[in-house]
Design an enzyme around this catalytic site. Sequence first.
Site, short mmCIF file in Angstrom:
data_model
loop_
_atom_site.label_atom_id
_atom_site.label_comp_id
_atom_site.label_asym_id
_atom_site.label_seq_id
_atom_site.Cartn_x
_atom_site.Cartn_y
_atom_site.Cartn_z
N TYR A 158 -14.45 8.69 -11.76
CA TYR A 158 -14.04 8.51 -13.16
C TYR A 158 -15.27 8.27 -14.03
O TYR A 158 -16.02 7.30 -13.82
CB TYR A 158 -13.06 7.36 -13.31
CG TYR A 158 -11.75 7.51 -12.57
CD1 TYR A 158 -11.35 8.74 -12.06
CD2 TYR A 158 -10.91 6.42 -12.37
CE1 TYR A 158 -10.15 8.89 -11.38
CE2 TYR A 158 -9.70 6.56 -11.70
CZ TYR A 158 -9.33 7.79 -11.20
OH TYR A 158 -8.14 7.92 -10.53
N SER A 209 -4.70 9.62 -1.36
CA SER A 209 -4.18 10.03 -2.66
C SER A 209 -3.89 11.51 -2.63
O SER A 209 -4.77 12.32 -2.30
CB SER A 209 -5.19 9.70 -3.76
OG SER A 209 -4.73 10.17 -5.01
#
Length: 334
Positions: free
Chosen positions: A54, A152
Site C-alpha cells: 500500500y 488473501s
Amino acid sequence: MEYRYLGNSGFKISEITYGNWLTHGSQVENDIATQCVHAALEVGVTTFDTADVYANTKAEQVLGDALQGQRRESLEIFTKVYNPTGPKGPNDSGLSRKHIMESINGSLRRLGTDYVDLYQAHRFDYETPLEETMQAFADIVRQGKALYIGVSEWRADQIRAAHALSKEMGFQLISNQPQYNMLWRVIEAEVIPTSQELGVSQIVWSPIAQGVLTGKYKKGQPLPAGSRATDEAGGARAVQRYLSEDYLDAVAQLEPIANDMGLTMAQLAIAWVLSNDNVASALVGASRPEQIESNVQAAGVKLDSDVLKRIDEAIGHLAERDPAKTVSPETRPS
C-alpha cells in the site's frame, strides 16, 4: 464494539477492522490519517489491517506512527506480503523465502512493533513451491515475528493445501481476506464451505462495494465530486461495473430497508456481511473520522431472516457468484 474469534483459535478481533489500503500515504494527509485511526480506537476498533504494497510501504509507516503510544497488547495489527515493493527487482515480490523474510523485517520496522498479530499472503504465488512459502511462515511464527498466519484471495483448494501444510509444520493458518459484499458473493460457493470445515475465518474487504452500496451514486445524476468513481488513481475502475441502471435501480431499493432498520445504507451493507457466521470482521477504510464513527455502528447489528430476504429480492439477482472469479479481475491487492 463486539469481537469474534478468528478461525479455530483463541484470538479475538473487533467486528470492524480499520483498513488503510487507499488512504494512508496516498489519498489523505498524514494528520487526517492519524485522526481516522484515533477515531477508530475511540469507538472500540482494536484491529488494524495494512500491507507493505500500500502506497509502496508508506501506508505501514503512517499506520505505525498513528498507533504510537497505544498499549501494544490491546491492538491486533495485520499486514501482508506478496506484491512488489521497493525498486521492484527480481526478488522484490512473491512468496519466496527470501522475499518473505526480508518483507516481515521491513514491515515490523515501519509499523514500529516487534511482531504482527496476523501475517497474510496477499495472493497465491504460482511460481514458488507452497512448501517453501509455508516453511518461511512457520519460521516467522517460531521467531515470534507473527502470531498467526492468514492468506488473501486464495481459492478453496489453495486454502486446503496450505492448511494441511501448516498443521504439519506446527502453526495455525486461521484466516482468508477476500472481497465480499451483497454484489460480490463468489466465496459463498466454495471458499466459505471449505473454510468452515478447516476452521478458517474470513476478514472481508469492500463490504460496501467500493462505496456503491452507500447509495451515493444515483441514476441520471452526475458522479459525486471526490468519490471513488471519479478517482482514476484510487479505484474508479472497480466502481464502473456497478454504475449501470440495473445496479443503481437495485441499490436504490435497499434504502427503505435501511430506513426501516434505522441504519444508513453503508451500515446495512456492513451488517449484511457480518451476518455470515464465517466472517470474523469487515474491513472498513476512512478518509474522514466521521466515516469510521458512522460505519462502526454496524457492529452488533442483527439482520433477521425477513430483512435478509428483502435484501436478496432487491439485489440478489445481480450478485456475482461464479467461484471461478475468486479474485475480482478489476480490483487491487486487497
